[in-house]
Design an enzyme around this catalytic site. Structure first.
Site, short mmCIF file in Angstrom:
data_model
loop_
_atom_site.label_atom_id
_atom_site.label_comp_id
_atom_site.label_asym_id
_atom_site.label_seq_id
_atom_site.Cartn_x
_atom_site.Cartn_y
_atom_site.Cartn_z
N HIS A 1 13.20 16.33 5.25
CA HIS A 1 12.62 17.56 4.46
C HIS A 1 13.45 17.99 3.08
CE1 HIS A 1 10.84 21.74 4.60
NE2 HIS A 1 12.19 22.23 4.49
N SER B 1 9.06 24.35 1.55
CA SER B 1 9.55 24.54 2.69
C SER B 1 8.95 25.88 2.71
CB SER B 1 11.17 24.69 2.52
OG SER B 1 11.73 25.01 3.79
N LYS C 1 5.04 28.03 1.97
CA LYS C 1 4.42 29.08 2.80
C LYS C 1 4.00 30.19 1.75
CE LYS C 1 7.91 28.74 6.64
NZ LYS C 1 7.41 27.59 7.21
#
Length: 417
Positions: A397, A256, A260
């Site tokens: 997710h 998640s 990044k």
């Protein structure tokens, strides 16, 4: 003949990239419009140009290694987890002072494997004590999310935004410690809040940010994602001093928003031998230009602390960006990188994550390695693995065992053969 062949390869890469997306920026073209002609040009010129561009316009400029940083090993248990592991806990004092910002690092080393061992390093969402019920793990004293209704974890054990003993092991499902140890990997983790706050109300008043006021109040200030990536590098500084860890075989992992950070950490720090990004979405692996899933406006309004101030000028300009995330993946080349998606994770835009990995393939092949061994997005539960790996699985997710099983197979290929 060699020059002509090189020019031919460049042309093929340009054609391949344009075929995937006519408007996608080509990482093998300098900002002045000239093509990158050699691998040396990529490494010494174009790569730096892209790093500077992303630092200026999106992630922000982060400081270097703190000159007064110190490490303190405050716990070692050679018989942790029933004798399967050696547990080590290290405090990283960023300014050298025990009263200053501190990153607590948790390491589990497999006891059955000869040292030094490869390692998987990843930041966690809810504290080191949350990844395993081991009573020897120090309870985090940093700010903690609280409240019921969290789709991934029951954080009702948090009192006044601080963890309690009841929080031990609440996130163990996402961290298969035993499986990593059996495969011969060390697990290294630290809590995101020790490095930088993910609370927009807090701003940049905790963690690393107060140490560098000169990097704030400017358009290219380093945001929280860049700070997390910076923190991963500081943990790597420690790992290079630990004889039980093979510092040349360290993979950086993130899920998640921490995915990044893992991608940007891998792009900015070539010491990471592998990058694993799980459902990192916007500002991670997915392409902005597709205009699907989470967009730049939402990133800058809901999570204004994640990226630098200059990134706000690109709100509602997703399809017109002069850069895109396939170039971040390209910055990792030729090191192995794995991108993973979930079918129901529409915010992360699985097709956009695959397209980004596919677009980075041209740089890997330009540098003389294979890239992504797929021209179309694979079906569910079918991992494709070259120097770039990818899979999409059913579900939401999250981080599931299926994801980890593919990551470990990928790591085995490059770390054990």
């Amino acid at each position: 003949m060699k020059t002509a062949f090189s020019s031919f390869l460049i042309l093929l890469n340009v054609i391949s990239l344009r075929a995937q997306s006519p408007s996608l920026p080509n990482p093998l073209i300098f900002k002045n419009g000239k093509p990158v002609k050699t691998a040396r040009q990529w490494q010494t010129e174009r790569r730096g140009e892209l790093l500077e561009w992303f630092a200026n316009e999106m992630y922000g400029h982060a400081p270097g290694k703190p000159p007064k940083m110190t490490f303190s090993v405050f716990d070692t248990d050679p018989k942790a987890l029933g004798g399967k592991a050696t547990r080590k806990q290290i405090a990283i004092f960023l300014n050298g002072l025990e009263s200053g910002p501190r990153i607590d690092v948790l390491i589990y080393l497999p006891n059955q494997v000869q040292k030094p061992v490869p390692a998987i390093l990843g930041l966690n969402f809810w504290g080191n004590h949350a990844i395993n019920p081991d009573p020897g793990i120090r309870i985090s004293t940093s700010w903690m999310e609280s409240g019921r209704g969290n789709p991934y974890i029951d954080v009702s054990c948090v009192a006044d935004h601080r963890s309690t003993e009841a929080c031990r092991g609440i996130n163990a499902r996402q961290w298969p410690v035993d499986s990593l140890l059996k495969r011969g990997y060390a697990l290294v983790t630290a809590y995101r809040e020790d490095i930088a706050s993910d609370n927009p109300k807090t701003g940049f008043t905790t963690g690393v940010h107060p140490l560098y006021p000169e990097f704030q109040n400017r358009g290219d200030n380093f945001g929280t994602v860049a700070a997390w990536a910076w923190g991963l590098s500081r943990i790597m500084d420690y790992l290079q001093t630990d004889s039980a860890i093979d510092a040349k075989r360290v993979a950086v992992f993130g899920w998640s928003r921490l995915g990044k950070a893992a991608l940007w950490g891998g792009a900015t720090d070539p010491r990471f031998a592998m990058v694993i990004s799980n459902e990192s979405g916007a500002g991670g692996a997915k392409l902005f230009r597709r205009g699907r899933g989470e967009n730049i406006r939402r990133l800058n309004t809901v999570f204004p602390h994640w990226f630098c101030g200059n990134f706000q000028k690109y709100m509602d300009q997703d399809s017109l960006l002069p850069f895109d995330q396939h170039e971040v993946i390209s910055l990792i080349a030729p090191r192995p990188v794995y991108v993973a998606s979930a079918e129901n994770d529409k915010g992360s835009d699985p097709s956009g994550e695959f397209a980004s990995a596919q677009a980075a393939d041209a740089v890997y092949r330009f540098l003389g390695t294979n890239g992504l061994p797929a021209t179309t997005q694979p079906p569910l539960n079918q991992s494709v693995q070259g120097r770039i790996g990818y899979h999409i699985r059913p579900g939401d997710h999250d981080v599931l065992w299926y994801d980890w099983s593919q990551f470990l197979r990928f790591a085995d290929t490059f770390f054990k053969q």
